[in-house]
Design an enzyme around this catalytic site. Structure first.
Site, short mmCIF file in Angstrom:
data_model
loop_
_atom_site.label_atom_id
_atom_site.label_comp_id
_atom_site.label_asym_id
_atom_site.label_seq_id
_atom_site.Cartn_x
_atom_site.Cartn_y
_atom_site.Cartn_z
N HIS A 313 35.66 37.29 47.68
CA HIS A 313 34.41 36.53 47.71
C HIS A 313 33.24 37.50 47.77
O HIS A 313 33.34 38.54 48.40
CB HIS A 313 34.38 35.61 48.94
N ASP A 371 39.25 28.22 47.57
CA ASP A 371 40.02 27.69 46.45
C ASP A 371 41.52 27.92 46.57
O ASP A 371 42.29 27.40 45.77
CB ASP A 371 39.53 28.32 45.14
N1 ACO Z 1 42.08 40.20 42.79
C1 ACO Z 1 42.13 41.54 42.59
N2 ACO Z 1 41.07 42.35 42.75
C2 ACO Z 1 39.92 41.80 43.11
C3 ACO Z 1 39.80 40.42 43.35
C4 ACO Z 1 40.94 39.60 43.17
N3 ACO Z 1 40.87 38.30 43.38
N4 ACO Z 1 38.53 40.14 43.70
C5 ACO Z 1 37.86 41.29 43.69
N5 ACO Z 1 38.70 42.30 43.32
C6 ACO Z 1 38.36 43.73 43.24
C7 ACO Z 1 37.47 44.00 42.01
O1 ACO Z 1 38.24 44.33 40.89
C8 ACO Z 1 36.63 45.15 42.50
O2 ACO Z 1 37.38 46.31 42.40
P1 ACO Z 1 36.65 47.75 42.18
O3 ACO Z 1 35.78 47.98 43.38
O4 ACO Z 1 37.78 48.72 42.07
O5 ACO Z 1 35.86 47.61 40.91
C9 ACO Z 1 36.41 44.85 44.00
O6 ACO Z 1 37.55 44.04 44.37
C10 ACO Z 1 35.14 44.12 44.30
O7 ACO Z 1 35.14 42.93 43.55
P2 ACO Z 1 33.91 42.40 42.72
O8 ACO Z 1 34.41 41.66 41.53
O9 ACO Z 1 32.91 43.47 42.50
O10 ACO Z 1 33.34 41.38 43.76
P3 ACO Z 1 32.34 40.28 43.44
O11 ACO Z 1 31.64 40.01 44.69
O12 ACO Z 1 31.53 40.59 42.24
O13 ACO Z 1 33.28 39.05 43.02
C11 ACO Z 1 34.66 37.19 43.06
C12 ACO Z 1 33.70 38.08 43.85
C13 ACO Z 1 34.06 36.82 41.68
C14 ACO Z 1 34.88 35.90 43.83
C15 ACO Z 1 35.98 37.95 42.86
O14 ACO Z 1 36.53 38.27 44.12
C16 ACO Z 1 36.98 37.15 42.04
O15 ACO Z 1 36.90 37.16 40.80
N6 ACO Z 1 37.95 36.42 42.70
C17 ACO Z 1 38.88 35.61 42.02
C18 ACO Z 1 38.22 34.32 41.57
C19 ACO Z 1 37.93 33.38 42.73
O16 ACO Z 1 38.78 33.12 43.57
N7 ACO Z 1 36.72 32.83 42.72
C20 ACO Z 1 36.28 31.86 43.74
C21 ACO Z 1 35.19 32.39 44.58
S1 ACO Z 1 34.80 31.25 45.83
C22 ACO Z 1 33.87 30.08 45.09
O17 ACO Z 1 33.21 30.25 44.12
C23 ACO Z 1 33.94 28.77 45.65
#
Ligand code: ACO
Length: 440
Positions: A313, A371
């Site tokens: 998140h 989720d």
């Molecule tokens: N699985 C694996 N790796 C992940 C995940 C995941 N679910 N989420 C984040 N990471 C990693 C990223 O690849 C990134 O790695 P890096 O630092 O080596 O580049 C690091 O963790 C930071 O993640 P970001 O994507 O930069 O974090 P951001 O805050 O932009 O994204 C998000 C948050 C979009 C929710 C992301 O965690 C994700 O895509 N999760 C899966 C989708 C999801 O569950 N979305 C629901 C969110 S809650 C809502 O909207 C109600």
């Protein structure tokens, strides 16, 4: 009159660019981060700030929802969401979010009646639905019909009239459940079911989705409570992508139905509201606990696009408090519907356990989000995955309308207009640098 923000007494911020120093006022919050005011920086320095994804940007002042992402805290108007989930119901929560404090008994009764009065849709909206393909995603119908409400309810489009603003917010909240249920019925080829105003919001939604002419749906109090808790937990979440979209659309003075439709569109994406559908589909794809290791490796592999859906998140760097509540609701619902050993729940619990012990997830502070468990509950209630995001959208109409109202009433609100770091070409003569590629 514009009320001045409270400047921090002891703190000062200065930005030095090429030996010139710019002072940036700091404003106090009541909880959480203070902010640096950069609104005059461009005017004074001719520099923009650069913050793709708005990771460090507070786009507005708000009194509605507070999140402490490190501690895993979520509050609506100062009330802990876990307490609201047990002591309140969705309609009371919508009233709290919009008006700022909990209503007294008389106010709440009046409000319930006002919401109930708006559950029906204009009869011509049935014709509108008939224009959709049956196999369309219900979110496609949700976006279209929500926007179309502005053509039907023209007596609540004047955003400068407080009465019309309130009427529009009540219509949006009341009709969202009816639209969502109609989208579901349309997609499965069943006749629409009229709302019943003697039922509460969650019961009514279940009735509109699952009753049909051949059989009346018996509403289970356990499932109705689970539905209500899901609505409460999804009601608002501060300045997330869809809420910011609603605010940005509304900042131009667009009507509330069109702004909420923009929010529905933003919510649809798999990185936001679409993640509940994606999380369940991911669990089904993993299929068995013996495959977890393989999928964890895929999630950690930079070359692989796969992510653990329902994990991570932008704000929570701790267990999402909503996921904690839903994990408990999940067990109750599965027990109630007689699923003793749901392989998908077993898989989810095992996946969570393994991921939380894994260094990659620990270091990046990736925890289950709202989720992760909601899909399992919704599936047990009887919804197909395509409906999960629709249900999220129905709940979020509460937050969107509250945030839209706050923005519209904010005396310093002006049209949102971000700028950019331009890195494109400059000064070409016409025809210079023409494309040589065969595709475009
Ligand atoms: N699985 C694996 N790796 C992940 C995940 C995941 N679910 N989420 C984040 N990471 C990693 C990223 O690849 C990134 O790695 P890096 O630092 O080596 O580049 C690091 O963790 C930071 O993640 P970001 O994507 O930069 O974090 P951001 O805050 O932009 O994204 C998000 C948050 C979009 C929710 C992301 O965690 C994700 O895509 N999760 C899966 C989708 C999801 O569950 N979305 C629901 C969110 S809650 C809502 O909207 C109600």
């Amino acid at each position: 009159m514009v009320k001045k923000k409270k400047k921090s007494q002891n703190l000062k911020a200065e930005l030095k660019i090429n030996n010139k120093t710019y002072s940036l006022p700091i404003y106090d919050s009541t909880a959480g981060e203070k902010v640096l005011d950069i609104s005059k920086l461009h005017q004074e320095s001719n520099y923009f700030t650069y913050d793709p994804g708005f990771s460090s940007t507070a786009s507005c002042e708000s009194k509605i929802t507070f999140i402490d992402g490190n501690k895993g805290i979520l509050k609506y108007r100062g009330y802990d969401v876990a307490e609201l989930a047990t002591k309140s119901d969705f309609i009371e929560v919508t009233n709290l979010l919009i008006y700022g404090d909990l209503p007294n008994k008389a106010q709440l009764n009046k409000y319930r009646k006002l919401i109930a009065r708006h559950t029906l849709l204009h009869d011509q909206i049935v014709n509108f639905f008939q224009g959709f393909r049956r196999d369309a995603h219900p979110m496609a119908m949700m976006v279209g019909v929500m926007g179309a409400l502005s053509s039907f309810y023209q007596d609540s489009l004047d955003i400068n009239d407080p009465h019309q603003r309130q009427e529009a917010t009540r219509r949006i909240i009341a009709k969202a459940a009816t639209i969502g249920a109609m989208a579901y019925k349309y997609s499965i080829g069943q006749a629409f079911v009229s709302p019943k105003n003697n039922l509460n919001y969650a019961e009514n939604f279940l009735h509109m989705c699952f009753s049909h002419s051949a059989e009346k749906y018996k509403i289970s109090p356990v499932l109705a409570k689970a539905m209500d808790v899901i609505f409460i937990l999804h009601a608002d979440h501060e300045q997330n992508a869809s809420t910011s979209t609603v605010r940005l659309a509304g900042s131009s003075g667009a009507n509330p139905f069109a702004c909420i439709a923009a929010g529905v569109a933003s919510l649809w994406g798999p990185a936001h509201g679409g993640a509940n559908q994606a999380a369940l589909e991911m669990l089904e794809e993993i299929g068995d606990t013996k495959n977890i290791k393989k999928y964890i490796s895929k999630a950690k592999d930079k070359e692989d696009k796969f992510k653990l859906m329902g994990f991570g998140h932008r704000v929570y760097k701790n267990y999402d408090p909503r996921a904690k509540i839903l994990k408990q609701v999940c067990s109750k619902v599965l027990k109630h519907v007689g699923i003793k050993n749901d392989p998908i729940l077993k898989l989810a619990i095992e996946l969570e356990k393994i991921a939380l012990k894994d260094n990659y997830f620990k270091e990046k502070k990736l925890y289950p989000n709202v989720d992760f468990y909601s899909g399992i509950i919704l599936r047990a209630i009887g919804f197909p995955p395509e409906m999960f995001t629709v249900i999220f959208a129905i709940a979020r109409t509460a937050g969107w309308t509250a945030q839209w109202t706050e923005m519209t009433e904010d005396p310093i609100q002006k049209i949102g207009r971000p700028r950019q770091l331009y890195t494109g070409k400059v000064k070409l003569k016409y025809g210079q640098n023409r494309s040589t590629k065969n595709t475009r």
